[in-house]
Design an enzyme around this catalytic site. Structure first.
Site, PDB file in Angstrom:
ATOM      1  N   GLY A  23       0.837  -1.194   0.000  1.00 43.09           N
ATOM      2  CA  GLY A  23       0.000   0.000   0.000  1.00 43.09           C
ATOM      3  C   GLY A  23       0.866   1.235   0.000  1.00 43.09           C
ATOM      4  N   GLU A  24       0.232   2.338  -0.336  1.00 45.79           N
ATOM      5  CA  GLU A  24       0.954   3.599  -0.344  1.00 45.79           C
ATOM      6  C   GLU A  24       0.457   4.447   0.809  1.00 45.79           C
ATOM      7  OE1 GLU A  24       3.287   6.617  -2.780  1.00 45.79           O
ATOM      8  OE2 GLU A  24       2.565   4.748  -3.633  1.00 45.79           O
ATOM      9  N   GLY A  25       1.368   4.836   1.675  1.00 51.15           N
ATOM     10  CA  GLY A  25       0.971   5.687   2.792  1.00 51.15           C
ATOM     11  C   GLY A  25       1.192   7.139   2.446  1.00 51.15           C
ATOM     12  N   THR A  26       0.868   8.013   3.354  1.00 46.32           N
ATOM     13  CA  THR A  26       1.032   9.441   3.128  1.00 46.32           C
ATOM     14  C   THR A  26       2.498   9.813   2.949  1.00 46.32           C
ATOM     15  OG1 THR A  26      -0.236   9.393   5.164  1.00 46.32           O
ATOM     16  CG2 THR A  26      -0.327  11.401   3.877  1.00 46.32           C
ATOM     17  N   LYS A  45       8.077   0.021   5.654  1.00 44.33           N
ATOM     18  CA  LYS A  45       7.646   1.334   5.171  1.00 44.33           C
ATOM     19  C   LYS A  45       8.872   2.142   4.818  1.00 44.33           C
ATOM     20  CE  LYS A  45       3.808   3.629   7.151  1.00 44.33           C
ATOM     21  NZ  LYS A  45       3.211   4.456   8.237  1.00 44.33           N
ATOM     22  N   ASP A 138      -5.811   9.515  15.288  1.00 47.09           N
ATOM     23  CA  ASP A 138      -6.194   9.155  13.919  1.00 47.09           C
ATOM     24  C   ASP A 138      -6.902   7.804  13.910  1.00 47.09           C
ATOM     25  OD1 ASP A 138      -6.513   9.516  11.213  1.00 47.09           O
ATOM     26  OD2 ASP A 138      -4.451   9.009  10.686  1.00 47.09           O
TER      27      ASP A 138
HETATM   28  N1  ADP Z   1       2.048  -3.673   9.207  1.00 46.42           N
HETATM   29  C1  ADP Z   1       1.444  -3.693   8.021  1.00 46.42           C
HETATM   30  N2  ADP Z   1       1.136  -4.858   7.431  1.00 46.42           N
HETATM   31  C2  ADP Z   1       0.513  -4.875   6.225  1.00 46.42           C
HETATM   32  N3  ADP Z   1       0.158  -3.774   5.547  1.00 46.42           N
HETATM   33  C3  ADP Z   1       0.441  -2.578   6.067  1.00 46.42           C
HETATM   34  C4  ADP Z   1       1.098  -2.464   7.334  1.00 46.42           C
HETATM   35  N4  ADP Z   1       1.249  -1.154   7.613  1.00 46.42           N
HETATM   36  C5  ADP Z   1       0.723  -0.489   6.586  1.00 46.42           C
HETATM   37  N5  ADP Z   1       0.223  -1.323   5.642  1.00 46.42           N
HETATM   38  C6  ADP Z   1      -0.420  -0.937   4.376  1.00 46.42           C
HETATM   39  O1  ADP Z   1       0.080   0.331   3.935  1.00 46.42           O
HETATM   40  C7  ADP Z   1      -0.942   1.326   3.906  1.00 46.42           C
HETATM   41  C8  ADP Z   1      -0.421   2.664   4.413  1.00 46.42           C
HETATM   42  O2  ADP Z   1       0.103   2.545   5.729  1.00 46.42           O
HETATM   43  P1  ADP Z   1      -0.252   3.566   6.891  1.00 46.42           P
HETATM   44  O3  ADP Z   1       0.711   3.325   8.010  1.00 46.42           O
HETATM   45  O4  ADP Z   1      -1.671   3.454   7.286  1.00 46.42           O
HETATM   46  O5  ADP Z   1       0.045   4.939   6.213  1.00 46.42           O
HETATM   47  P2  ADP Z   1      -0.824   6.261   6.185  1.00 46.42           P
HETATM   48  O6  ADP Z   1      -0.163   7.164   7.164  1.00 46.42           O
HETATM   49  O7  ADP Z   1      -0.702   6.804   4.812  1.00 46.42           O
HETATM   50  O8  ADP Z   1      -2.223   5.916   6.520  1.00 46.42           O
HETATM   51  C9  ADP Z   1      -2.049   0.766   4.792  1.00 46.42           C
HETATM   52  O9  ADP Z   1      -3.287   1.237   4.397  1.00 46.42           O
HETATM   53  C10 ADP Z   1      -1.899  -0.733   4.563  1.00 46.42           C
HETATM   54  O10 ADP Z   1      -2.534  -1.118   3.373  1.00 46.42           O
END
Ligand code: ADP
Ligand code: MG
Lengths: 422, 251
Positions: A23-26, A45, A138
């Site tokens: 996935g793509e985070g912020t 990440k 959040d």
């Molecule tokens: N520990 C993890 N295991 C599997 N997928 C993850 C994990 N952490 C994040 N992801 C994937 O990456 C995406 C973005 O991570 P996240 O930490 O929520 O970033 P943001 O700050 O953009 O919300 C999540 O929506 C999820 O799909």
């Protein structure tokens, strides 16, 4: 000097075998990876570098700082961190899915026991944060990750903060709008753990309804939706409300019976829900109290995590969210006393931005604070007036001379002769 | 003291004096003595304090930065991690960690302004590179507890608010030493209150006795602070320059 290659970090990076993007985070891309040393599957990440040459991303740093302190079965584990090719990488335990995917999956039936289990795990993670004086800020289903054994864990601490100091001012621009507590929507800057409780209540409601409960299309509309559901609060109900920075008076609407909004919930569930949705943050139930509510001990008991339903392994269809229902009109704003904010025409909750929290907001504020208006931001005692040995400024306090010192030492020796301990 | 200190990484990382007083082998090779080591750290604490004043950050940020710098040198050699770069970078990182970001540009501006000596002049890119290395050296532990909050609470409890300024100043001075790496912050606060109260002839014995703390530790900290006040008078600029020359960095 610093041109020496960083052999150590290269080694750390080599330890992990990168697989597909999750996935793509912020502030970075999350990929699946295998820890070749332990065989464990992890999520890495990669933190994007800031645009403006500001080093390690501020939000990422917050997440690291807090997750290094928060070790709990209901909080995502930050296993490791390492720099690689100039980017910081965070290694998390791998999680299969998240609560949003569960709620949205039309093939899943959530029993009352399942809902209870999800809520209990959410509150347990939150209770740990609050015990450690951390506000998550959040909370939303998408940030509640679910592991292969059904365990739910709080993730995404990019907006979280320590709330130790009582007079510290915070930004109210936190949470995705639909999960924002009324005090935040009225611009409160001195809020506490109650904001996470409100968001948890929204998640509880969302588990019951299988759709976001209060889908406001603007902050004003969000309050309208809240008041339509629980009635416009009277000052007696929430005395501090009228003093909040962005307070505006709303037309009075009475509360419909809670039962009419959640026809299938048990009495205990409704009781807990109403306590979590209390307007006045001072009387809103705490997370710990919520966990001790009889809802969790009366039948049906929470489902064991391993037996909870899980969505099909494909993690997708998250972007094609449908925001349905939600046609109910909220009460209108009567008089914006200080701020002249226009009331947005009712849009039907289709707002992309509703889920976008401006993550850098507080950051921007802080820069401003640091360069100008920092007096109000100071800790209460007169610090930094006294850099005695630090600064070139003359010390505004008496300095301790040698004679004083020997007298002090003698006195210290004398007075501590009789140590008074166990 | 808030209950969470005892479960924090800060508490778990506290060291003994003997562990802090280890000169890295690489520095030893260059002839750096324990005294030199302490002197440079003190000098850098002062430097961070001055930078902090100029870029206008809270005292807490300065204190965190100094703690980072001191923690770095429990693990890394000064010959490899130039203190003159570690100091501003620690401040840069601490400001972020304490939620009051300072722009690297601004920091570099004041680094130049405050230091005619070229050896102090590092660029933004150096700071950003060092930031990552410091994070690694800190093992990514960034939360630091300080005596300030305990100090206010204790002074209020003891009804000694007129000692605020003096004891606050003493707490600031403790950052010239390694105390923050060794003792729980509330005990440092108590030692500072103790010195201040004795200095101002305030009767506090009964109050101290009621606190359930190890007064021997408080006494030791107080003595160390007083020793420090004694010794630091004899330090001259020359002494510092000589010490830096031993490190022979950036020739
Ligand atoms: N520990 C993890 N295991 C599997 N997928 C993850 C994990 N952490 C994040 N992801 C994937 O990456 C995406 C973005 O991570 P996240 O930490 O929520 O970033 P943001 O700050 O953009 O919300 C999540 O929506 C999820 O799909
Ligand atoms: Mg997220």
């Amino acid at each position: 000097m610093s041109e020496v290659p960083n052999v150590f970090s290269k080694k750390v990076a080599d330890r992990y075998l990168k697989r597909e993007v999750l996935g793509e985070g912020t502030y970075g891309v999350v990929s699946k990876a295998i820890d070749t040393k332990t065989g464990q599957i992890v999520a890495i990440k990669k933190i994007r570098l800031g645009k403006h040459k500001e080093g390690v991303n501020f939000t990422a740093l917050r997440e690291i700082k807090l997750l290094k302190e928060l070790k709990d079965p209901h909080i995502i584990e930050l296993i490791d961190a390492f720099p690689h090719k100039g980017n910081l990488h965070l290694v998390f335990e791998f999680m299969e899915t998240d609560l949003e995917a569960v709620i949205r999956d039309r093939n899943i039936v959530l029993s009352l026991a399942d809902i209870k289990s999800f809520l209990q795990m959410t509150l347990k993670g939150l209770a740990f944060c609050h015990k450690k004086w951390v506000l998550h800020r959040d909370m939303k289903p998408n940030n509640l990750l679910i592991g292969d054994k059904g365990q739910l864990k709080l993730a995404d601490f990019g907006l979280a903060r320590i709330f130790g100091s009582p007079d510290r001012k915070f930004t109210h621009q936190v949470f995705a709008r639909w999960y924002r507590a009324p005090e935040l929507l009225f611009g409160s800057k001195q809020y506490g753990p109650g904001v996470d409780v409100w968001a948890a209540a929204c998640i509880f409601a969302e588990l019951l309804l299988r759709r976001p409960f209060l889908q406001g299309s603007s902050d004003i509309d969000q309050l309208g939706k809240i008041f339509a559901a629980f009635g416009t609060p009277k000052p007696a109900q929430w005395p501090d409300m009228v003093y909040l920075p962005d307070y505006v008076e709303y037309q009075f609407v009475p509360a419909p019976p809670l039962r009419s909004l959640f026809p299938m919930a048990s009495d205990d569930a409704l009781d807990l829900l109403s306590k979590m949705f209390t307007y006045d943050p001072k009387t809103r139930i705490s997370v710990q109290q919520a966990l001790e509510h009889r809802y969790f001990t009366s039948g049906p008991l929470p489902t064991e995590p391993a037996k909870l339903p899980r969505p099909h392994p494909k993690r997708e269809s998250l972007n094609t969210r449908v925001s349905d229902f939600n046609q109910q009109e909220g009460p209108t704003v009567l008089s914006p006393p200080r701020k002249s904010r226009r009331v947005m025409p009712q849009r039907d909750g289709f707002e992309e931005n509703a889920h976008q929290v401006e993550k850098s907001d507080e950051h921007v504020n802080d820069i401003r604070q640091a360069t100008g208006e920092r007096m109000s931001w100071n800790e209460h005692a007169p610090m930094s007036i006294d850099f005695s040995v630090f600064g070139s400024r003359p010390p505004p306090r008496p300095t301790i001379n040698s004679a004083d010192k020997s007298r002090l030492k003698r006195k210290l020796d004398l007075e501590f002769q009789q140590p008074d301990q166990d | 003291m808030a209950a969470n200190f005892w479960t924090s990484s800060h508490y778990k990382q506290l060291l003994d004096q003997e562990e802090v007083d280890v000169v890295h082998p690489l520095d030893k090779e260059k002839g750096v003595t324990l005294e030199d080591f302490k002197l440079i750290k003190m000098h850098m604490a002062n430097y961070i304090g001055r930078l902090g004043q100029n870029v206008k950050v809270r005292q807490r940020v300065v204190a965190t930065a100094i703690t980072y710098m001191r923690r770095v040198y429990t693990r890394k050699a000064m010959t490899e991690y130039d203190p003159r770069l570690v100091a501003p970078t620690s401040l840069y990182l601490a400001a972020k960690a304490e939620e009051s970001t300072v722009q690297a540009r601004l920091l570099v501006f004041y680094v130049r302004k405050l230091n005619p000596d070229e050896k102090y002049r590092y660029e933004i890119k150096d700071i950003l590179e060092m930031e990552m290395k410091i994070l690694e050296a800190l093992n990514y532990y960034l939360v630091v507890f300080h005596p300030y909050r305990a100090l206010s609470q204790l002074l209020q409890d003891a009804n000694l608010n007129d000692l605020t300024q003096l004891s606050w100043g003493i707490v600031n001075d403790t950052y010239k030493m390694d105390l923050i790496l060794i003792y729980p912050p509330h005990l440092i606060a108590l030692a500072c209150i103790y010195i201040a109260s004795v200095h101002k002839d305030k009767e506090t014995t009964a109050w101290f006795e009621e606190l359930r703390v190890d007064m021997n530790v408080v006494k030791n900290i107080s003595m160390e602070i007083l020793d420090f006040y004694d010794s630091h008078r004899t330090i001259t600029e020359d002494r510092i320059t000589t010490t830096f020359n031993k490190l022979a960095l950036r020739s």
